[in-house]
Design a protein around this motif. Structure first.
Motif, PDB file in Angstrom:
ATOM      1  N   ALA A 293     -15.851  28.486  39.254  1.00 16.72           N
ATOM      2  CA  ALA A 293     -15.367  28.369  40.980  1.00 16.72           C
ATOM      3  C   ALA A 293     -16.860  30.253  40.872  1.00 16.72           C
ATOM      4  N   ILE A 294     -17.202  31.039  39.963  1.00 17.12           N
ATOM      5  CA  ILE A 294     -18.008  32.058  39.524  1.00 17.12           C
ATOM      6  C   ILE A 294     -19.519  31.268  39.584  1.00 17.12           C
ATOM      7  N   GLY A 295     -19.011  30.123  38.733  1.00 13.56           N
ATOM      8  CA  GLY A 295     -20.736  29.485  38.548  1.00 13.56           C
ATOM      9  C   GLY A 295     -21.114  28.602  39.492  1.00 13.56           C
ATOM     10  N   LEU A 296     -19.954  27.862  40.390  1.00  8.08           N
ATOM     11  CA  LEU A 296     -20.415  27.170  41.760  1.00  8.08           C
ATOM     12  C   LEU A 296     -20.938  27.859  43.010  1.00  8.08           C
ATOM     13  N   LEU A 297     -20.719  29.618  42.921  1.00 10.74           N
ATOM     14  CA  LEU A 297     -21.172  30.687  43.503  1.00 10.74           C
ATOM     15  C   LEU A 297     -22.576  31.026  43.217  1.00 10.74           C
ATOM     16  N   PHE A 298     -22.590  31.098  42.029  1.00  8.32           N
ATOM     17  CA  PHE A 298     -23.993  31.715  42.157  1.00  8.32           C
ATOM     18  C   PHE A 298     -24.873  30.492  41.551  1.00  8.32           C
ATOM     19  N   THR A 299     -25.023  29.574  41.543  1.00  9.85           N
ATOM     20  CA  THR A 299     -26.080  28.410  41.794  1.00  9.85           C
ATOM     21  C   THR A 299     -25.961  27.815  42.491  1.00  9.85           C
ATOM     22  N   ARG A 300     -27.510  27.361  42.631  1.00  7.92           N
ATOM     23  CA  ARG A 300     -28.042  25.956  43.654  1.00  7.92           C
ATOM     24  C   ARG A 300     -27.170  24.773  43.627  1.00  7.92           C
ATOM     25  N   SER A 301     -27.028  24.148  44.599  1.00  3.31           N
ATOM     26  CA  SER A 301     -25.940  23.347  45.478  1.00  3.31           C
ATOM     27  C   SER A 301     -26.903  21.932  44.288  1.00  3.31           C
ATOM     28  N   GLU A 302     -27.770  22.229  44.316  1.00  2.88           N
ATOM     29  CA  GLU A 302     -28.947  21.019  43.067  1.00  2.88           C
ATOM     30  C   GLU A 302     -27.754  21.181  41.660  1.00  2.88           C
ATOM     31  N   LYS A 303     -28.049  22.595  41.136  1.00  2.88           N
ATOM     32  CA  LYS A 303     -27.396  22.672  39.578  1.00  2.88           C
ATOM     33  C   LYS A 303     -25.671  23.019  38.984  1.00  2.88           C
ATOM     34  N   ASN A 304     -25.416  22.507  40.366  1.00  4.51           N
ATOM     35  CA  ASN A 304     -23.722  22.741  40.459  1.00  4.51           C
ATOM     36  C   ASN A 304     -22.775  21.943  40.043  1.00  4.51           C
ATOM     37  N   GLY A 305     -23.336  21.139  39.229  1.00  6.51           N
ATOM     38  CA  GLY A 305     -22.716  19.850  38.842  1.00  6.51           C
ATOM     39  C   GLY A 305     -21.976  20.444  37.524  1.00  6.51           C
ATOM     40  N   ARG A 306     -22.427  20.852  37.052  1.00  5.19           N
ATOM     41  CA  ARG A 306     -21.425  20.529  35.472  1.00  5.19           C
ATOM     42  C   ARG A 306     -19.921  21.616  35.891  1.00  5.19           C
ATOM     43  N   ALA A 307     -20.697  23.022  37.058  1.00  5.23           N
ATOM     44  CA  ALA A 307     -19.008  24.035  37.498  1.00  5.23           C
ATOM     45  C   ALA A 307     -18.445  23.084  37.855  1.00  5.23           C
ATOM     46  N   LYS A 308     -18.690  22.658  38.982  1.00  6.82           N
ATOM     47  CA  LYS A 308     -17.966  20.885  39.352  1.00  6.82           C
ATOM     48  C   LYS A 308     -16.793  20.646  38.847  1.00  6.82           C
ATOM     49  N   ALA A 309     -17.641  19.855  37.613  1.00  2.02           N
ATOM     50  CA  ALA A 309     -17.205  19.208  36.547  1.00  2.02           C
ATOM     51  C   ALA A 309     -15.683  19.788  36.057  1.00  2.02           C
ATOM     52  N   GLY A 310     -15.922  21.115  35.431  1.00  4.74           N
ATOM     53  CA  GLY A 310     -15.621  22.124  34.848  1.00  4.74           C
ATOM     54  C   GLY A 310     -14.367  22.716  35.637  1.00  4.74           C
TER      55      GLY A 310
END
Length: 82
Positions: A43-60
């Motif tokens: 969730a912290i990764g989703l907040l601090f990354t751009r929407s193009e690069k948050n695929g790994r955070a969503k999968a996690g």
């Protein structure tokens, strides 16, 4: 952060598979908080990354959420939650 949460989720998934074995269900008591920390990292990764690069955070986040749900259901079925 996304990569960390994804790796955390993979470790939690492997641990969940081990905790599905009868007599090892007590591992779910440690698994659920472990996966919750992984979901928090995601969730912290989703907040601090751009929407193009948050695929790994969503999968996690998804992987850790699945592990939490299966762990809670397993504790409920096995009588671990009283």
């Amino acid at each position: 952060m996304g990569l960390i949460s994804l790796l955390w989720g993979i470790v939690a998934l492997l641990w969940m598979i081990l905790a599905l074995i009868p007599l090892l269900g007590w591992g779910n008591w440690f698994l659920i908080p472990f996966a919750a920390v992984g979901a928090l990292i995601a969730a912290i990764g989703l907040l601090f990354t751009r929407s193009e690069k948050n695929g790994r955070a969503k999968a996690g986040l998804l992987l850790n959420a699945i592990v939490i749900v299966v762990g809670v259901v397993r504790l409920g079925i096995g009588g671990g939650v009283i």
